[in-house]
Motif scaffolding. Structure first.
Motif, PDB file in Angstrom:
ATOM      1  N   GLY A   3       0.822  -1.205   0.000  1.00 43.80           N
ATOM      2  CA  GLY A   3       0.000   0.000   0.000  1.00 43.80           C
ATOM      3  C   GLY A   3       0.854   1.252   0.000  1.00 43.80           C
ATOM      4  N   ARG A   4       0.424   2.243  -0.754  1.00 45.98           N
ATOM      5  CA  ARG A   4       1.184   3.475  -0.867  1.00 45.98           C
ATOM      6  C   ARG A   4       0.633   4.518   0.108  1.00 45.98           C
ATOM      7  NH1 ARG A   4       4.703   2.763  -4.513  1.00 45.98           N
ATOM      8  NH2 ARG A   4       5.453   4.902  -4.449  1.00 45.98           N
ATOM      9  N   VAL A   5       1.562   5.164   0.810  1.00 40.15           N
ATOM     10  CA  VAL A   5       1.215   6.167   1.820  1.00 40.15           C
ATOM     11  C   VAL A   5       1.648   7.545   1.299  1.00 40.15           C
ATOM     12  CG1 VAL A   5       1.619   6.956   4.172  1.00 40.15           C
ATOM     13  CG2 VAL A   5       1.542   4.498   3.672  1.00 40.15           C
ATOM     14  N   SER A   6       0.696   8.434   1.144  1.00 41.37           N
ATOM     15  CA  SER A   6       1.006   9.793   0.673  1.00 41.37           C
ATOM     16  C   SER A   6       1.351  10.666   1.872  1.00 41.37           C
ATOM     17  CB  SER A   6      -0.183  10.371  -0.101  1.00 41.37           C
ATOM     18  OG  SER A   6      -0.504   9.573  -1.211  1.00 41.37           O
ATOM     19  N   GLY A   7       2.455  10.330   2.513  1.00 44.64           N
ATOM     20  CA  GLY A   7       2.838  11.023   3.727  1.00 44.64           C
ATOM     21  C   GLY A   7       3.433  12.399   3.489  1.00 44.64           C
ATOM     22  N   ALA A   8       3.280  13.250   4.475  1.00 41.42           N
ATOM     23  CA  ALA A   8       3.919  14.565   4.491  1.00 41.42           C
ATOM     24  C   ALA A   8       4.313  14.843   5.936  1.00 41.42           C
ATOM     25  CB  ALA A   8       2.979  15.650   3.975  1.00 41.42           C
ATOM     26  N   THR A   9       5.236  15.740   6.129  1.00 36.25           N
ATOM     27  CA  THR A   9       5.726  16.001   7.481  1.00 36.25           C
ATOM     28  C   THR A   9       4.794  16.953   8.237  1.00 36.25           C
ATOM     29  OG1 THR A   9       7.055  17.903   6.815  1.00 36.25           O
ATOM     30  CG2 THR A   9       8.111  15.725   6.709  1.00 36.25           C
ATOM     31  N   GLU A  31      -8.190  18.079   0.841  1.00 36.54           N
ATOM     32  CA  GLU A  31      -7.607  16.756   1.055  1.00 36.54           C
ATOM     33  C   GLU A  31      -6.088  16.926   0.958  1.00 36.54           C
ATOM     34  OE1 GLU A  31      -9.522  14.465   1.991  1.00 36.54           O
ATOM     35  OE2 GLU A  31     -11.507  14.963   1.203  1.00 36.54           O
ATOM     36  N   LEU A  32      -5.414  16.833   2.084  1.00 38.16           N
ATOM     37  CA  LEU A  32      -4.002  17.181   2.164  1.00 38.16           C
ATOM     38  C   LEU A  32      -3.127  15.940   2.296  1.00 38.16           C
ATOM     39  CD1 LEU A  32      -4.254  20.289   4.510  1.00 38.16           C
ATOM     40  CD2 LEU A  32      -4.337  20.199   2.014  1.00 38.16           C
ATOM     41  N   ALA A  33      -2.191  15.792   1.363  1.00 38.71           N
ATOM     42  CA  ALA A  33      -1.318  14.621   1.358  1.00 38.71           C
ATOM     43  C   ALA A  33      -0.027  14.977   0.634  1.00 38.71           C
ATOM     44  CB  ALA A  33      -2.008  13.445   0.662  1.00 38.71           C
ATOM     45  N   GLY A  34       0.992  14.144   0.833  1.00 37.10           N
ATOM     46  CA  GLY A  34       2.289  14.394   0.221  1.00 37.10           C
ATOM     47  C   GLY A  34       2.280  14.184  -1.283  1.00 37.10           C
ATOM     48  N   ASP A  35       3.213  14.818  -1.942  1.00 35.48           N
ATOM     49  CA  ASP A  35       3.303  14.728  -3.406  1.00 35.48           C
ATOM     50  C   ASP A  35       3.723  13.344  -3.884  1.00 35.48           C
ATOM     51  OD1 ASP A  35       2.669  17.414  -3.594  1.00 35.48           O
ATOM     52  OD2 ASP A  35       4.753  18.072  -3.745  1.00 35.48           O
ATOM     53  N   HIS A  36       4.585  12.693  -3.118  1.00 39.11           N
ATOM     54  CA  HIS A  36       5.167  11.428  -3.569  1.00 39.11           C
ATOM     55  C   HIS A  36       4.887  10.335  -2.541  1.00 39.11           C
ATOM     56  CE1 HIS A  36       7.147  13.654  -6.740  1.00 39.11           C
ATOM     57  NE2 HIS A  36       7.634  14.485  -5.835  1.00 39.11           N
ATOM     58  N   ALA A  37       3.974   9.431  -2.892  1.00 37.66           N
ATOM     59  CA  ALA A  37       3.620   8.339  -1.991  1.00 37.66           C
ATOM     60  C   ALA A  37       4.745   7.312  -1.930  1.00 37.66           C
ATOM     61  CB  ALA A  37       2.329   7.678  -2.464  1.00 37.66           C
ATOM     62  N   PHE A  38       4.798   6.577  -0.828  1.00 41.32           N
ATOM     63  CA  PHE A  38       5.822   5.552  -0.654  1.00 41.32           C
ATOM     64  C   PHE A  38       5.215   4.318   0.005  1.00 41.32           C
ATOM     65  CE2 PHE A  38       5.873   8.393   3.026  1.00 41.32           C
ATOM     66  CZ  PHE A  38       5.776   7.518   4.089  1.00 41.32           C
ATOM     67  N   THR A  39       5.818   3.180  -0.266  1.00 40.13           N
ATOM     68  CA  THR A  39       5.461   1.961   0.449  1.00 40.13           C
ATOM     69  C   THR A  39       6.429   1.795   1.615  1.00 40.13           C
ATOM     70  OG1 THR A  39       6.941   0.531  -0.816  1.00 40.13           O
ATOM     71  CG2 THR A  39       4.734   0.917  -1.730  1.00 40.13           C
ATOM     72  N   LEU A  40       6.100   0.913   2.522  1.00 36.57           N
ATOM     73  CA  LEU A  40       7.024   0.677   3.631  1.00 36.57           C
ATOM     74  C   LEU A  40       8.289  -0.028   3.150  1.00 36.57           C
ATOM     75  CD1 LEU A  40       4.778  -0.134   6.720  1.00 36.57           C
ATOM     76  CD2 LEU A  40       5.505   2.059   5.758  1.00 36.57           C
ATOM     77  N   ARG A  41       8.199  -0.764   2.049  1.00 31.30           N
ATOM     78  CA  ARG A  41       9.411  -1.342   1.463  1.00 31.30           C
ATOM     79  C   ARG A  41      10.328  -0.230   0.946  1.00 31.30           C
ATOM     80  NH1 ARG A  41       5.723  -5.437   0.275  1.00 31.30           N
ATOM     81  NH2 ARG A  41       6.445  -7.501   0.984  1.00 31.30           N
ATOM     82  N   GLU A  42       9.737   0.797   0.356  1.00 33.15           N
ATOM     83  CA  GLU A  42      10.539   1.925  -0.131  1.00 33.15           C
ATOM     84  C   GLU A  42      11.119   2.713   1.030  1.00 33.15           C
ATOM     85  OE1 GLU A  42       8.159   2.548  -4.367  1.00 33.15           O
ATOM     86  OE2 GLU A  42       7.589   3.726  -2.596  1.00 33.15           O
ATOM     87  N   LEU A  43      10.367   2.819   2.114  1.00 39.98           N
ATOM     88  CA  LEU A  43      10.904   3.460   3.319  1.00 39.98           C
ATOM     89  C   LEU A  43      12.104   2.673   3.833  1.00 39.98           C
ATOM     90  CD1 LEU A  43      10.885   5.360   5.780  1.00 39.98           C
ATOM     91  CD2 LEU A  43       9.119   3.897   6.786  1.00 39.98           C
ATOM     92  N   ALA A  44      11.976   1.360   3.874  1.00 37.22           N
ATOM     93  CA  ALA A  44      13.077   0.524   4.340  1.00 37.22           C
ATOM     94  C   ALA A  44      14.295   0.655   3.427  1.00 37.22           C
ATOM     95  CB  ALA A  44      12.628  -0.934   4.420  1.00 37.22           C
ATOM     96  N   ASN A 103      -3.404  11.493  -4.612  1.00 36.97           N
ATOM     97  CA  ASN A 103      -2.482  12.119  -5.573  1.00 36.97           C
ATOM     98  C   ASN A 103      -2.980  13.474  -6.062  1.00 36.97           C
ATOM     99  OD1 ASN A 103      -4.603  11.330  -7.168  1.00 36.97           O
ATOM    100  ND2 ASN A 103      -3.380  10.164  -8.653  1.00 36.97           N
ATOM    101  N   GLY A 104      -3.849  14.109  -5.273  1.00 34.06           N
ATOM    102  CA  GLY A 104      -4.416  15.384  -5.695  1.00 34.06           C
ATOM    103  C   GLY A 104      -3.484  16.573  -5.571  1.00 34.06           C
ATOM    104  N   GLU A 105      -2.415  16.438  -4.781  1.00 35.44           N
ATOM    105  CA  GLU A 105      -1.412  17.489  -4.581  1.00 35.44           C
ATOM    106  C   GLU A 105      -2.008  18.807  -4.091  1.00 35.44           C
ATOM    107  OE1 GLU A 105       1.195  17.809  -7.951  1.00 35.44           O
ATOM    108  OE2 GLU A 105       1.790  15.698  -7.838  1.00 35.44           O
ATOM    109  N   GLN A 106      -3.106  18.739  -3.357  1.00 33.18           N
ATOM    110  CA  GLN A 106      -3.683  19.971  -2.804  1.00 33.18           C
ATOM    111  C   GLN A 106      -2.784  20.584  -1.743  1.00 33.18           C
ATOM    112  OE1 GLN A 106      -7.872  20.001  -1.751  1.00 33.18           O
ATOM    113  NE2 GLN A 106      -8.329  18.370  -3.203  1.00 33.18           N
TER     114      GLN A 106
END
Length: 284
Positions: free
Chosen positions: A162-168, A191-204, A257-260
């Motif tokens: 699953g992809r997480v559109s995280g932001a700080t 709807e506020l989310a990060g520009d680039h979603a990541f999986t936990l595998r990508e985080l690792a 992925n709305g980049e609002q």
């Protein structure tokens, strides 16, 4: 204009106040907190505001033009606590209310969404002009566990691919400040989310790259992940909730992925690599 912020001593509230003060617009900023002692280092006026004591809310909101209602951290009590604040804001004649909700709260399968939906409904019923900031997942929800991942040799979770559109938190704080100080936001829900979603595998993989050693992602069944968290000292109820949120993430509940968010703050959201680097610095 007087802007008051609930949850002012929390991580997001502190960042909002810091950014408001740094903008130096001449706006009066008021920190609302249960403890004036905890708010003493914020550098702004502070008033006692306790969700469980409505009489404190009336005094705290007197003369306030705009209220930023940062959602409470007491899961299970949020709906009633927020309703108390909204009622007090209405009595005090607050002219604008900004609320930090949850990404896609109206349709989200995440159990946290129910209390956010109730709060949004209460705000709309109050008649107070409002803006809803539906915040996505903080990247820090994951990078905050980097120290443990380094010690244990793996990142664990139940999010699959699953992809997480995280932001700080800094990103979400900037969005709140943009709305508080800007115009044209009344009646809107973002709807506020990060520009680039990541999986936990990508985080690792990013953590492995920056730490200089292999830190794989271990995808676990929700029950096993909850048990592992409980083994690390996380209360069982919270451990089950965290594992459940990961399962929701596995089916897209934290993706957008709305980049609002980046449009609202006028810059790209913080990259995962930057957030990982910051978390690594904190572990050293």
């Amino acid at each position: 204009m007087t802007i008051a912020i609930t949850g002012s001593t929390g991580q997001l509230g502190r960042l909002v106040i810091q950014q408001l003060v740094a903008r130096n617009t001449g706006t009066q900023v008021v920190a609302l907190a249960r403890s004036l002692e905890k708010a003493a280092d914020l550098g702004v006026a502070a008033r006692v505001a306790d969700y469980e004591q409505p009489d404190t809310l009336d005094a705290a909101l007197a003369g306030v033009d705009t209220l930023l209602l940062i959602s409470s951290n007491e899961i299970g009590k949020r709906a009633s606590q927020h309703a108390a604040v909204v009622s007090a804001a209405s009595r005090a004649g607050v002219k604008r209310l900004v609320y930090t909700s949850l990404l896609n709260a109206d349709t989200s399968p995440i159990d946290l969404a129910e209390e956010h939906r109730a709060t949004e409904a209460a705000i709309q019923a109050s008649g107070i002009p409002f803006t809803i900031l539906r915040n996505g997942w903080y990247t820090e929800n994951y990078t905050g566990s980097i120290g443990g991942a380094l010690a244990g040799g793996a990142i664990m979770g139940s999010a699959g691919d699953g992809r997480v559109s995280g932001a700080t938190r800094e990103d979400f704080a900037a969005a709140a400040v943009a709305v508080l100080l800007g115009t044209g936001h009344l009646g809107k829900t973002y709807e506020l989310a990060g520009d680039h979603a990541f999986t936990l595998r990508e985080l690792a993989a990013e953590l492995s790259k920056q730490a200089g050693k292999d830190i794989p992602y271990r995808d676990l069944a929700a029950a096993d992940y909850a048990a592992a968290l409980a083994g690390f000292g996380v209360p069982e109820g919270i451990a089950r909730a965290i594992a459940g949120w990961d399962v929701d993430a596995s089916v897209g509940a934290l993706y957008d992925n709305g980049e609002q968010l980046s449009r609202l703050i006028g810059r790209p959201t913080t990259p995962l690599s930057t957030a990982v680097a910051a978390a690594l610095r904190d572990t050293r």
